[in-house]
Design an enzyme around this catalytic site. Structure first.
Site: not given
Length: 290
Positions: A75, A146, A189-190
């Protein structure tokens, strides 16, 4: 058709990987351009020298022309490739050479299938939102696919006043604050306890990093809002990260974040959905007790 090939030097572990990648491109009659860093890695691993006419210098801001960008790696590689395009509406597909990947959806074992789909125009295109960010570099608007993360650098706490559309929300005392797009909801964020959002949702998440007051929790807001983060680093270094780019300051600053007009066009294999990716990457339904 011309392929814009983008990767990093360490993403290929042996000569077979770049050889198979180039063979898949050339056997289908595609022209291609490759970033200089990866071209040097190809030469080092395989001995093949890429002609200068097929090399672009992404590190120097050179923007290649092409029809589809193929990012080989994870990613982080795809995020870097997206920023190389600088807002141009070119579809981007990621071939995952590593492990966890929510953006690089095709596995390296299916390289041939990826280029078959490109050849017959069978890729599904998903439009992903981006963030426009002001206040990081004077006089410039920066972009993130993101997230934007404002956070401490070192052991000291940072104080961040959060406002949405000019309306005061709260002061977060802690390690920092993340503003994430739906695409970025499965990234930084997760890990901060933020919710998972389906990529087509029209919203943003505000996720505090290790808040001193434990009642400060993640919040979901419409993506029509403008978020202002007034950060006080207390004369200590502070970092502002936009995807995989980081800036440092030790002064008070106000970061303004809103939905960008530009979009990213993520190419997705037809046999893949967000829920398939989520279930497989998060290993939902797998009984680890056995």
């Amino acid at each position: 058709m011309k392929i814009i090939l983008f990767s990093r030097a360490g993403n290929c572990r042996n000569a077979e990987e770049p050889s198979r990648l180039l063979e898949a491109i050339e056997s289908r009659g595609f022209d291609f351009a490759v970033n200089r860093e990866f071209s040097m890695a190809i030469t080092s691993l395989t001995g093949r020298v890429i002609p200068e006419s097929q090399i672009y210098d992404a590190a120097a801001g050179e923007q290649p022309e092409g029809d589809v960008m193929v990012c080989y790696g994870g990613d982080g590689t795809l995020l870097e490739g997206v920023h190389t395009l600088d807002g141009r509406a070119i579809p981007v597909i990621g071939i995952n050479s590593g492990h966890l990947g929510f953006l690089s959806l095709a596995s390296k074992e299916h390289i041939d299938e990826v280029f078959d789909e490109i050849a017959r125009g069978g890729l599904r295109i998903e439009e992903r939102s981006m963030l426009a960010v002001k206040g990081v570099v004077e006089g410039r608007t920066l972009y993130a696919l993101n997230e934007v993360a404002v956070q401490r650098f070192g052991a000291s706490m940072v104080s961040i006043k959060v406002s949405v559309d000019g309306r005061y929300v709260a002061v977060c005392e802690g390690s920092g604050m993340i503003i994430a797009t739906p695409t970025g909801s499965t990234a930084y964020s997760l890990s901060a306890g933020g919710p998972i959002l389906e990529p087509s949702c029209r919203c943003l998440t505000l996720a505090p990093l290790a808040p001193h007051n434990l009642t400060v929790r993640p919040v979901v807001i419409p993506d029509s809002g403008t978020v202002a983060l007034e950060a006080d680093p207390r004369n200590r270094p502070l970092t502002v990260s936009l995807d995989n780019r980081t800036f440092e300051t030790s002064e008070r600053c106000t970061i303004e974040v809103r939905l960008a007009e530009r979009r990213v066009f993520l190419a997705v294999p037809h046999n893949n959905s967000f829920y398939d990716t989520l279930r497989n990457k998060m290993m939902w339904g797998i009984d680890i007790r056995r």
